[in-house]
Structure formats: structure tokens, C-alpha cells
Design an enzyme around this catalytic site. Sequence first.
Site, PDB file in Angstrom:
ATOM      1  N   GLU A  27      -2.881  -2.776  -6.062  1.00 31.48           N
ATOM      2  CA  GLU A  27      -1.486  -3.153  -6.279  1.00 31.48           C
ATOM      3  C   GLU A  27      -1.329  -3.632  -7.714  1.00 31.48           C
ATOM      4  O   GLU A  27      -2.263  -4.225  -8.287  1.00 31.48           O
ATOM      5  CB  GLU A  27      -1.100  -4.272  -5.295  1.00 31.48           C
ATOM      6  CG  GLU A  27       0.336  -4.750  -5.483  1.00 31.48           C
ATOM      7  CD  GLU A  27       0.865  -5.605  -4.337  1.00 31.48           C
ATOM      8  OE1 GLU A  27       0.092  -5.912  -3.398  1.00 31.48           O
ATOM      9  OE2 GLU A  27       2.055  -5.969  -4.388  1.00 31.48           O
ATOM     10  N   ASN A  72       3.898  -5.775  -1.906  1.00 28.96           N
ATOM     11  CA  ASN A  72       5.209  -6.364  -2.186  1.00 28.96           C
ATOM     12  C   ASN A  72       5.781  -5.833  -3.496  1.00 28.96           C
ATOM     13  O   ASN A  72       7.000  -5.718  -3.655  1.00 28.96           O
ATOM     14  CB  ASN A  72       5.087  -7.886  -2.254  1.00 28.96           C
ATOM     15  CG  ASN A  72       4.690  -8.485  -0.917  1.00 28.96           C
ATOM     16  OD1 ASN A  72       4.858  -7.868   0.128  1.00 28.96           O
ATOM     17  ND2 ASN A  72       4.136  -9.697  -0.949  1.00 28.96           N
ATOM     18  N   ASN A 172       7.010  -1.119   2.348  1.00 27.72           N
ATOM     19  CA  ASN A 172       5.929  -2.074   2.597  1.00 27.72           C
ATOM     20  C   ASN A 172       6.457  -3.306   3.320  1.00 27.72           C
ATOM     21  O   ASN A 172       7.460  -3.897   2.882  1.00 27.72           O
ATOM     22  CB  ASN A 172       5.313  -2.519   1.262  1.00 27.72           C
ATOM     23  CG  ASN A 172       4.231  -3.568   1.451  1.00 27.72           C
ATOM     24  OD1 ASN A 172       3.165  -3.280   1.981  1.00 27.72           O
ATOM     25  ND2 ASN A 172       4.511  -4.804   1.045  1.00 27.72           N
ATOM     26  N   GLU A 173       5.806  -3.673   4.416  1.00 30.75           N
ATOM     27  CA  GLU A 173       6.092  -4.929   5.142  1.00 30.75           C
ATOM     28  C   GLU A 173       7.594  -5.229   5.212  1.00 30.75           C
ATOM     29  O   GLU A 173       8.026  -6.334   4.868  1.00 30.75           O
ATOM     30  CB  GLU A 173       5.328  -6.099   4.490  1.00 30.75           C
ATOM     31  CG  GLU A 173       3.832  -5.951   4.636  1.00 30.75           C
ATOM     32  CD  GLU A 173       3.021  -7.189   4.250  1.00 30.75           C
ATOM     33  OE1 GLU A 173       3.582  -8.115   3.624  1.00 30.75           O
ATOM     34  OE2 GLU A 173       1.826  -7.226   4.586  1.00 30.75           O
ATOM     35  N   TYR A 244      -4.469 -10.545   7.716  1.00 35.65           N
ATOM     36  CA  TYR A 244      -5.334 -11.344   6.842  1.00 35.65           C
ATOM     37  C   TYR A 244      -5.797 -12.558   7.637  1.00 35.65           C
ATOM     38  O   TYR A 244      -5.037 -13.132   8.406  1.00 35.65           O
ATOM     39  CB  TYR A 244      -4.570 -11.797   5.596  1.00 35.65           C
ATOM     40  CG  TYR A 244      -4.195 -10.663   4.666  1.00 35.65           C
ATOM     41  CD1 TYR A 244      -5.137 -10.098   3.813  1.00 35.65           C
ATOM     42  CD2 TYR A 244      -2.899 -10.147   4.646  1.00 35.65           C
ATOM     43  CE1 TYR A 244      -4.796  -9.063   2.951  1.00 35.65           C
ATOM     44  CE2 TYR A 244      -2.555  -9.108   3.790  1.00 35.65           C
ATOM     45  CZ  TYR A 244      -3.506  -8.565   2.939  1.00 35.65           C
ATOM     46  OH  TYR A 244      -3.178  -7.537   2.095  1.00 35.65           O
ATOM     47  N   GLU A 292      -3.573  -2.799   5.347  1.00 37.74           N
ATOM     48  CA  GLU A 292      -3.939  -4.038   4.636  1.00 37.74           C
ATOM     49  C   GLU A 292      -4.731  -4.893   5.602  1.00 37.74           C
ATOM     50  O   GLU A 292      -4.212  -5.292   6.645  1.00 37.74           O
ATOM     51  CB  GLU A 292      -2.709  -4.812   4.153  1.00 37.74           C
ATOM     52  CG  GLU A 292      -2.036  -4.188   2.956  1.00 37.74           C
ATOM     53  CD  GLU A 292      -0.934  -5.071   2.359  1.00 37.74           C
ATOM     54  OE1 GLU A 292      -1.095  -6.313   2.331  1.00 37.74           O
ATOM     55  OE2 GLU A 292       0.085  -4.512   1.948  1.00 37.74           O
ATOM     56  N   GLN A 353      -7.766  -6.280  -1.429  1.00 32.20           N
ATOM     57  CA  GLN A 353      -7.539  -5.156  -2.306  1.00 32.20           C
ATOM     58  C   GLN A 353      -8.878  -4.759  -2.928  1.00 32.20           C
ATOM     59  O   GLN A 353      -9.908  -5.164  -2.401  1.00 32.20           O
ATOM     60  CB  GLN A 353      -6.503  -5.546  -3.342  1.00 32.20           C
ATOM     61  CG  GLN A 353      -5.147  -5.890  -2.658  1.00 32.20           C
ATOM     62  CD  GLN A 353      -3.973  -6.007  -3.606  1.00 32.20           C
ATOM     63  OE1 GLN A 353      -4.111  -5.799  -4.806  1.00 32.20           O
ATOM     64  NE2 GLN A 353      -2.809  -6.371  -3.091  1.00 32.20           N
TER      65      GLN A 353
HETATM   66  O1  AHR Z   1      -2.241  -7.823  -0.534  1.00 28.83           O
HETATM   67  C1  AHR Z   1      -1.404  -8.846  -0.974  1.00 28.83           C
HETATM   68  C2  AHR Z   1      -0.019  -8.778  -0.354  1.00 28.83           C
HETATM   69  O2  AHR Z   1      -0.127  -9.028   1.015  1.00 28.83           O
HETATM   70  C3  AHR Z   1       0.700  -7.450  -0.405  1.00 28.83           C
HETATM   71  O3  AHR Z   1       1.400  -7.262  -1.592  1.00 28.83           O
HETATM   72  C4  AHR Z   1       1.645  -7.538   0.738  1.00 28.83           C
HETATM   73  O4  AHR Z   1       1.959  -6.269   1.279  1.00 28.83           O
HETATM   74  C5  AHR Z   1       0.963  -8.460   1.730  1.00 28.83           C
HETATM   75  O5  AHR Z   1       1.787  -9.445   2.180  1.00 28.83           O
END
Ligand code: AHR
Length: 508
Positions: A27, A72, A172-173, A244, A292, A353
Site C-alpha cells: 500500500e 484505505n 476496500n473495506e 488483524y 488482508e 503488508q
Molecule cells: O493494512 C493496513 C490497513 O488496514 C489497510 O489500509 C486497510 O484496508 C486496513 O484497515
Amino acid sequence: MATARLTLDPRRRIGPINRRMFGSFVEHLGRCVYDGIYEPGHEDADAAGFRNDVKELIKELGISTVRYPGGNFVSGFKWEDSVGPVEHRPKRLDLAWHSTETNEVGLHEFASWLEEVGGELMLAVNLGTRGTQEALELLEYCNLPFGTALAQERALNRRDKPFDIKMWCLGNEMDGPWQIGHRSADDYGKLASQTAKAMRQLDPSIELVACGSSSADMPTFGEWERVVLGHTYDDVDYISCHAYYEIKDGDLGSFLASAANMDRFIDSVTATADHIRAVRGSNKTLNISFDEWNVWYNERFEKVDKITGIDNWPIAPRLLEDTYTVVDAVVVGNLLISLLNHADRVTSASLAQLVNVIAPIMTEPGGPSWKQTTFFPFALTSNNAHGLALDTGIESDTYDTSAHGTVRTVDAAATYNPEDGTASVFLVNRSTDQPSTITIDTGHLGEVRIVDARTLTDPDVYASNTLSQRDRVRLQPLESLEEHKGSITVTLPPVAWAAVLLETTPRP
Ligand code: AHR
């Protein structure tokens, strides 16, 4: 001492392992691109400004697809800013990360770099501040061989041959209130369906990913998938999952069982997709792009890293630069085990990432690059999980967690490659204080030879690799293996991940 038992039987197939399971994510965020993969002044940079040492580490990591350019970031991104002569490209505000984007690295530079490191580009379109028209224009620019103004512009930008990008993320999201252009499931579902249909009219060969939930903890989780897939089921190939994990309130036992959450997340999304299939009477099976996933100390980002101020928009600031410990690597290894155990439905995934930003690889400007602890389980799994994922039928002692209920102390995945007879077993001991003895029944594989066995563990489970101690944590030989007729036993210390690599000769 905890115990566990599992079986390797090539007839017990979960499904073929898609190489796209070992994808990653770059990103335009912090120092992932600038001062990460790209640092023109560095002594090890190539003619285009990309660091050769980082390229080598990425090849060793063994990634497949790379999702780009966000995240994001993509929800405020104008792709046109990132093509054409570099000296004419505008500097723009990146509202997502409160930074300045110079556009020095854009689509062409990134695609060429990725071809060199051997990855497949997975491109996200902006459905935050933009819509169907701009997504179509980007697709035309990338994939149309010739004959239009946009195809011609690409050729003038020294790329005659199309990029021929297959994997496309529809935003995205979009379920997240933090996302620029955040929408309701109904609004997003309609926009994603319309955009997908139009993109396919242009290029029917593409594969499309609709945004699922940003985490299984989102208040809209479940309903979001139901509504979005209600609109898009016939138009897309994948629904995304993002997850995450971090230690909360020092609860190591729950953290080590994070993969139990991932297992349930995947099972729930699969069930929702299959419900829509049943309701529509469709023959199509929709798969998951887990695009992700990682350990991320998000709380630290919120409290320490976050940039604010109208006069403060830095270029490539240090953001989300988590230093990973042995525990984090054990969790990452276990998350890979979860993905493998769902290989029938998770056919694409991206470790988020790749460099500097919650990443397995770190760099110092003008200085060295190094492997974080999480590099090791990813590299070993990616480079050895080939062929079929097998259902191990694992039976294990259990322990109780406050976050995930009662979970297995030992978790495992196994793979078998019918083409060359190799097999791999990936193991994790989640216990914080007990060793675990694991019996692997190999009787169904015929003659078995152990080729290699490695473990990631350390008396200091919070040890990590840093700029000043870049090799503090590394893989070690797994010495506790015992071979018996028809089985192997392994003893893992508390908080340990391991891989056992086998060659087999089937019985005639
Ligand atoms: O990977 C970091 C961020 O986490 C990304 O930009 C977003 O898609 C997610 O919330």
C-alpha cells in the site's frame, strides 16, 4: 505435557492449494513503497531506484499475488496521477494516512518491479471517492491491447503490451466508517454489482473481489456479506475477509489461539455465501479472498503513530512499523495453518503488508534490510505447501481462552503433492507453559523420509529482530523428532511453530 495426534492420508483431501494463497500487499502507506521497496539513493538500488536487497528477500519469502495500491489509500486515489512522465505527476494529499503522496512510484514502475520479483499484480479500484466510470478507464488503460485513447496513452507511457491484470478488488473495506466513501451494504452492493458488470463487459477474463467485512468483530458482520452478495453473487468471483490480531490485556493464551477466530470467520463467510447460492438456485461456488491478514498492534497506531494537523502531511512517515516477536510469528504460522485448512474455499489471500508497514521485511534508509520473526513461518509454508491440503483429523488436548472459548492446544495443517510425492506438516503448540507431544500417523503415505524439520521458538518468547540485532531470532533445527514404523513423534516446547518436510514413496 499436552498431547495431540494427526493423520496424513492423501485420500483425505480438503482441496488443491492455490498459489494465490501466499499473496501479499503493498500500500502507499508509511514507508512500504518510499524508503521501503524504493529508495533511489540507496547503494543497493537498481537503475529504477528499487532496492535489490529487498527484492532478494521478497523472492526468498515466496509471495504470489501482490495487492496494490491500497488499502484505505485507494479510496482517495486518482490512478491518472500515477502514470505519465514522473516530473509531471502531481503531489496529492493522502487523507487515509494523513500523508503526502508524491506519485513518484506509480502503476508502471510498480508493475515492472513486480514482474522482476515474480509476483502477480492484484489491483484495487477506488469505489470511495470515485465510481464505475473511473474503474472502467483504469481497466481499459491496463488491459485493452490497442485501439483507444487510453490504450494509446499506455503505449506512449512506454508500455505497448497490456498489463493484463486478472485480479481486481472492487474498493476496500467499504463497511468501515473510517473508509473514505464508506457505504451501507445495500449501497455498496449495488455499486459493486454495477461496476463488476461493466468491467466484465470490457474484459470478461478478469476475476473480481467484492468487499466483505473488515473484521469478524464489525457490528455489521454477517449481514454485510448477506446483503452485498445478494446484489453481487452473479457478478463477482470472491468475497474478501480482513483480520488483524494483537495481544489484548496481556492475554497470551487468547492471542495464541487467534487462528480459532480466523477458522470461524472463514466458516461463517462460506456459510453465508452458500446460503445465497441456495436461495438463488445458483450452481456457482463463490470463494474467499482473505486479502488482508496479519498481527497488527493497532492500539499502538491509534495512540502513538496517528498523524494530525492541517500543516502536517509528511512524505513516507514511519507508520505501523510493528516489531514482531516470536509469539507474533507463532500466531502468523498458525494463521497460515488456518488458511491451508480452508484451501477448498480460500483461494486467494494477502499477508498485509510486505515491507516496513506491519511487514515481514524491514529496511533502514541508507542502511540494511532484515527479516522479522514473521518472515520465517511465511517463507517456509509458502515454499513447501504444494499440491493438496489434507484433512489431518487432528485430536488434541484443549485449553480455555477468554476470547475464543475452548481451543485445541496443538493445531496443524498438512499438504501432499501427488506430482512428486512430497508432503509437509505445519504444527503449532499454543500452550504458554507446557510442551506438547504430537504423533503424526504416516502409515497411509507408504515409505516416508524426513527431509527437513525446523522450528521457530525461543526461551524469550518476546525476542525479535531489530536494526541493532538483525539475526537475533531465526529458524532452528527441530531436534525432538522420533521416527517409528508408520508414525513420527514430535515434541514442541511452549509457544512454538514447526514445519516437517517429507518425501514419500507410495506402496505398490
Ligand atoms: O493494512 C493496513 C490497513 O488496514 C489497510 O489500509 C486497510 O484496508 C486496513 O484497515
